[in-house]
Design a protein around this motif. Sequence first.
Motif, PDB file in Angstrom:
ATOM      1  N   ARG A  37       0.825  -1.224   0.000  1.00  0.00           N
ATOM      2  CA  ARG A  37       0.000   0.000   0.000  1.00  0.00           C
ATOM      3  C   ARG A  37       0.857   1.271   0.000  1.00  0.00           C
ATOM      4  N   PHE A  38       2.056   1.186   0.507  1.00  0.00           N
ATOM      5  CA  PHE A  38       2.927   2.366   0.516  1.00  0.00           C
ATOM      6  C   PHE A  38       3.307   2.810  -0.896  1.00  0.00           C
ATOM      7  N   PHE A  39       3.177   1.890  -1.842  1.00  0.00           N
ATOM      8  CA  PHE A  39       3.596   2.181  -3.210  1.00  0.00           C
ATOM      9  C   PHE A  39       2.405   2.451  -4.134  1.00  0.00           C
ATOM     10  N   ASP A  40       1.204   2.609  -3.547  1.00  0.00           N
ATOM     11  CA  ASP A  40      -0.013   2.833  -4.340  1.00  0.00           C
ATOM     12  C   ASP A  40       0.120   4.030  -5.269  1.00  0.00           C
ATOM     13  N   ASN A  41       0.751   5.100  -4.804  1.00  0.00           N
ATOM     14  CA  ASN A  41       0.847   6.320  -5.611  1.00  0.00           C
ATOM     15  C   ASN A  41       2.211   6.484  -6.267  1.00  0.00           C
ATOM     16  N   THR A  42       2.935   5.391  -6.336  1.00  0.00           N
ATOM     17  CA  THR A  42       4.269   5.437  -6.927  1.00  0.00           C
ATOM     18  C   THR A  42       4.213   4.853  -8.336  1.00  0.00           C
ATOM     19  N   ASP A  43       4.722   5.612  -9.287  1.00  0.00           N
ATOM     20  CA  ASP A  43       4.804   5.121 -10.663  1.00  0.00           C
ATOM     21  C   ASP A  43       6.038   4.220 -10.774  1.00  0.00           C
ATOM     22  N   ALA A  49      15.505   4.414 -11.553  1.00  0.00           N
ATOM     23  CA  ALA A  49      16.669   5.086 -10.971  1.00  0.00           C
ATOM     24  C   ALA A  49      16.636   5.016  -9.441  1.00  0.00           C
ATOM     25  N   LYS A  50      15.438   5.176  -8.884  1.00  0.00           N
ATOM     26  CA  LYS A  50      15.314   5.130  -7.427  1.00  0.00           C
ATOM     27  C   LYS A  50      15.542   3.725  -6.895  1.00  0.00           C
ATOM     28  N   GLN A  51      15.048   2.749  -7.654  1.00  0.00           N
ATOM     29  CA  GLN A  51      15.263   1.356  -7.254  1.00  0.00           C
ATOM     30  C   GLN A  51      16.758   1.047  -7.243  1.00  0.00           C
ATOM     31  N   ALA A  53      19.117   3.217  -6.876  1.00  0.00           N
ATOM     32  CA  ALA A  53      19.712   3.957  -5.766  1.00  0.00           C
ATOM     33  C   ALA A  53      19.524   3.193  -4.452  1.00  0.00           C
ATOM     34  N   PHE A  54      18.311   2.664  -4.295  1.00  0.00           N
ATOM     35  CA  PHE A  54      17.996   1.885  -3.087  1.00  0.00           C
ATOM     36  C   PHE A  54      18.977   0.717  -2.945  1.00  0.00           C
ATOM     37  N   LEU A  55      19.090  -0.074  -4.009  1.00  0.00           N
ATOM     38  CA  LEU A  55      19.892  -1.295  -3.919  1.00  0.00           C
ATOM     39  C   LEU A  55      21.385  -1.004  -3.870  1.00  0.00           C
ATOM     40  N   ALA A  73      12.746  11.498   2.074  1.00  0.00           N
ATOM     41  CA  ALA A  73      12.057  10.660   1.084  1.00  0.00           C
ATOM     42  C   ALA A  73      10.925   9.845   1.705  1.00  0.00           C
ATOM     43  N   HIS A  74      11.038   9.553   2.994  1.00  0.00           N
ATOM     44  CA  HIS A  74      10.050   8.677   3.620  1.00  0.00           C
ATOM     45  C   HIS A  74       9.159   9.381   4.635  1.00  0.00           C
ATOM     46  N   ALA A  75       9.403  10.668   4.845  1.00  0.00           N
ATOM     47  CA  ALA A  75       8.678  11.395   5.899  1.00  0.00           C
ATOM     48  C   ALA A  75       7.161  11.322   5.721  1.00  0.00           C
ATOM     49  N   GLY A  82       1.750   5.783   8.454  1.00  0.00           N
ATOM     50  CA  GLY A  82       2.171   5.023   9.621  1.00  0.00           C
ATOM     51  C   GLY A  82       3.293   4.035   9.388  1.00  0.00           C
ATOM     52  N   LEU A  83       4.204   4.409   8.516  1.00  0.00           N
ATOM     53  CA  LEU A  83       5.368   3.544   8.262  1.00  0.00           C
ATOM     54  C   LEU A  83       6.092   3.256   9.575  1.00  0.00           C
ATOM     55  N   ASP A  84       6.320   1.967   9.885  1.00  0.00           N
ATOM     56  CA  ASP A  84       6.968   1.627  11.149  1.00  0.00           C
ATOM     57  C   ASP A  84       7.949   0.462  11.003  1.00  0.00           C
ATOM     58  N   HIS A  87       7.123  -2.616   8.833  1.00  0.00           N
ATOM     59  CA  HIS A  87       7.235  -2.423   7.382  1.00  0.00           C
ATOM     60  C   HIS A  87       8.699  -2.429   6.959  1.00  0.00           C
ATOM     61  N   PHE A  88       9.520  -1.823   7.784  1.00  0.00           N
ATOM     62  CA  PHE A  88      10.954  -1.818   7.489  1.00  0.00           C
ATOM     63  C   PHE A  88      11.481  -3.257   7.475  1.00  0.00           C
ATOM     64  N   ASP A  89      11.077  -4.040   8.473  1.00  0.00           N
ATOM     65  CA  ASP A  89      11.505  -5.444   8.544  1.00  0.00           C
ATOM     66  C   ASP A  89      11.062  -6.204   7.293  1.00  0.00           C
ATOM     67  N   THR A 118      21.388   0.445   8.955  1.00  0.00           N
ATOM     68  CA  THR A 118      21.927   1.765   9.285  1.00  0.00           C
ATOM     69  C   THR A 118      20.997   2.889   8.821  1.00  0.00           C
ATOM     70  N   THR A 119      20.041   2.574   7.947  1.00  0.00           N
ATOM     71  CA  THR A 119      19.119   3.610   7.471  1.00  0.00           C
ATOM     72  C   THR A 119      17.805   3.622   8.266  1.00  0.00           C
ATOM     73  N   ARG A 120      17.608   2.630   9.140  1.00  0.00           N
ATOM     74  CA  ARG A 120      16.290   2.450   9.770  1.00  0.00           C
ATOM     75  C   ARG A 120      15.764   3.723  10.443  1.00  0.00           C
TER      76      ARG A 120
HETATM   77  C1  HEM Z   1      16.541  -0.181   3.650  1.00  0.00           C
HETATM   78  C2  HEM Z   1      15.729   0.862   3.816  1.00  0.00           C
HETATM   79  C3  HEM Z   1      15.313   1.777   2.680  1.00  0.00           C
HETATM   80  C4  HEM Z   1      16.094   2.370   1.732  1.00  0.00           C
HETATM   81  C5  HEM Z   1      17.617   2.270   1.568  1.00  0.00           C
HETATM   82  C6  HEM Z   1      15.181   3.109   0.864  1.00  0.00           C
HETATM   83  C7  HEM Z   1      15.575   3.855  -0.228  1.00  0.00           C
HETATM   84  C8  HEM Z   1      14.756   4.695  -0.949  1.00  0.00           C
HETATM   85  C9  HEM Z   1      15.193   5.603  -1.980  1.00  0.00           C
HETATM   86  C10 HEM Z   1      16.639   5.763  -2.463  1.00  0.00           C
HETATM   87  C11 HEM Z   1      14.101   6.255  -2.408  1.00  0.00           C
HETATM   88  C12 HEM Z   1      14.050   7.321  -3.501  1.00  0.00           C
HETATM   89  C13 HEM Z   1      14.203   8.686  -2.885  1.00  0.00           C
HETATM   90  C14 HEM Z   1      14.125   9.752  -3.946  1.00  0.00           C
HETATM   91  O1  HEM Z   1      15.070   9.892  -4.704  1.00  0.00           O
HETATM   92  O2  HEM Z   1      13.088  10.397  -4.033  1.00  0.00           O
HETATM   93  C15 HEM Z   1      12.958   5.759  -1.678  1.00  0.00           C
HETATM   94  C16 HEM Z   1      11.652   6.180  -1.843  1.00  0.00           C
HETATM   95  C17 HEM Z   1      10.557   5.496  -1.362  1.00  0.00           C
HETATM   96  N1  HEM Z   1      10.584   4.455  -0.465  1.00  0.00           N
HETATM   97 FE1  HEM Z   1      12.243   3.727   0.429  1.00  0.00          FE
HETATM   98  N2  HEM Z   1      13.902   2.928   1.291  1.00  0.00           N
HETATM   99  C18 HEM Z   1      13.934   2.117   2.390  1.00  0.00           C
HETATM  100  C19 HEM Z   1      12.837   1.675   3.124  1.00  0.00           C
HETATM  101  C20 HEM Z   1      11.530   1.815   2.706  1.00  0.00           C
HETATM  102  C21 HEM Z   1      10.385   1.189   3.354  1.00  0.00           C
HETATM  103  C22 HEM Z   1      10.464   0.329   4.616  1.00  0.00           C
HETATM  104  C23 HEM Z   1       9.274   1.555   2.620  1.00  0.00           C
HETATM  105  C24 HEM Z   1       7.815   1.172   2.817  1.00  0.00           C
HETATM  106  C25 HEM Z   1       7.420  -0.037   3.155  1.00  0.00           C
HETATM  107  C26 HEM Z   1       9.728   2.410   1.544  1.00  0.00           C
HETATM  108  C27 HEM Z   1       8.916   2.999   0.590  1.00  0.00           C
HETATM  109  C28 HEM Z   1       9.302   4.004  -0.266  1.00  0.00           C
HETATM  110  C29 HEM Z   1       8.383   4.785  -1.085  1.00  0.00           C
HETATM  111  C30 HEM Z   1       6.864   4.599  -1.175  1.00  0.00           C
HETATM  112  C31 HEM Z   1       9.171   5.744  -1.744  1.00  0.00           C
HETATM  113  C32 HEM Z   1       8.685   6.874  -2.631  1.00  0.00           C
HETATM  114  C33 HEM Z   1       8.527   6.464  -4.030  1.00  0.00           C
HETATM  115  C34 HEM Z   1       7.904   7.618  -4.787  1.00  0.00           C
HETATM  116  O3  HEM Z   1       8.579   8.608  -5.074  1.00  0.00           O
HETATM  117  O4  HEM Z   1       6.714   7.528  -5.073  1.00  0.00           O
HETATM  118  N3  HEM Z   1      11.088   2.538   1.632  1.00  0.00           N
HETATM  119  N4  HEM Z   1      13.392   4.807  -0.791  1.00  0.00           N
END
Ligand code: HEM
Length: 126
Positions: A37-43, A49-51, A53-55, A73-75, A82-84, A87-89, A118-120
């Motif tokens: 559900r957290f990604f409902d409004n995410t294209d 690129a964000k994926q 960056a994440f990995l 990014a997560h505020a 209610g991200l907690d 969800h992180f786990d 370290t990002t929790r």
């Molecule tokens: C290991 C922990 C995490 C990392 C390293 C991470 C990393 C990122 C990064 C790099 C972005 C893109 C930021 C930007 O450039 O705008 C992002 C956005 C996002 N993340 Fe995470 N994230 C983490 C945990 C989570 C968790 C626990 C959730 C929810 C279950 C989540 C949901 C999202 C969503 C919904 C976005 C916004 C996508 C959008 O723009 O619509 N992330 N995250």
Amino acid sequence: MSETTATLYEQLGGEAAVNAAVDIFYRKVLSDHRINRFFDNTDMDKQAAKQKAFLTMAFGGPNNYSGADMRQAHAHLVKKLGLDDSHFDAVVENLATTLQELHVPQALIQQVAAIAETTRNDVLGR
Ligand code: HEM
């Protein structure tokens, strides 16, 4: 080349490993009812690129990790949805399962999970 120890990112396979993991990881996240559900409004098509960056970050790669950016990014997810910790786990679990499917050794998966840890506090806004 000098015989320096490969970084975790390199040991995992560098950019090729990130690319391989992106699709599997996000398919898992989007089909996981605990967190999709957290990604409902995410294209997700625009998310490549964000994926990456994440990995890359989770793999300890060359991206400059910025706690402030992760916090920002997560505020809205913390505040409005209610991200907690649960969800992180779940996200860390999906990441570990992805790497298992790619036959990454368990010791490296544990290192990846430790980096994700370290990002929790930043991701959860505390
Ligand atoms: C290991 C922990 C995490 C990392 C390293 C991470 C990393 C990122 C990064 C790099 C972005 C893109 C930021 C930007 O450039 O705008 C992002 C956005 C996002 N993340 Fe995470 N994230 C983490 C945990 C989570 C968790 C626990 C959730 C929810 C279950 C989540 C949901 C999202 C969503 C919904 C976005 C916004 C996508 C959008 O723009 O619509 N992330 N995250």
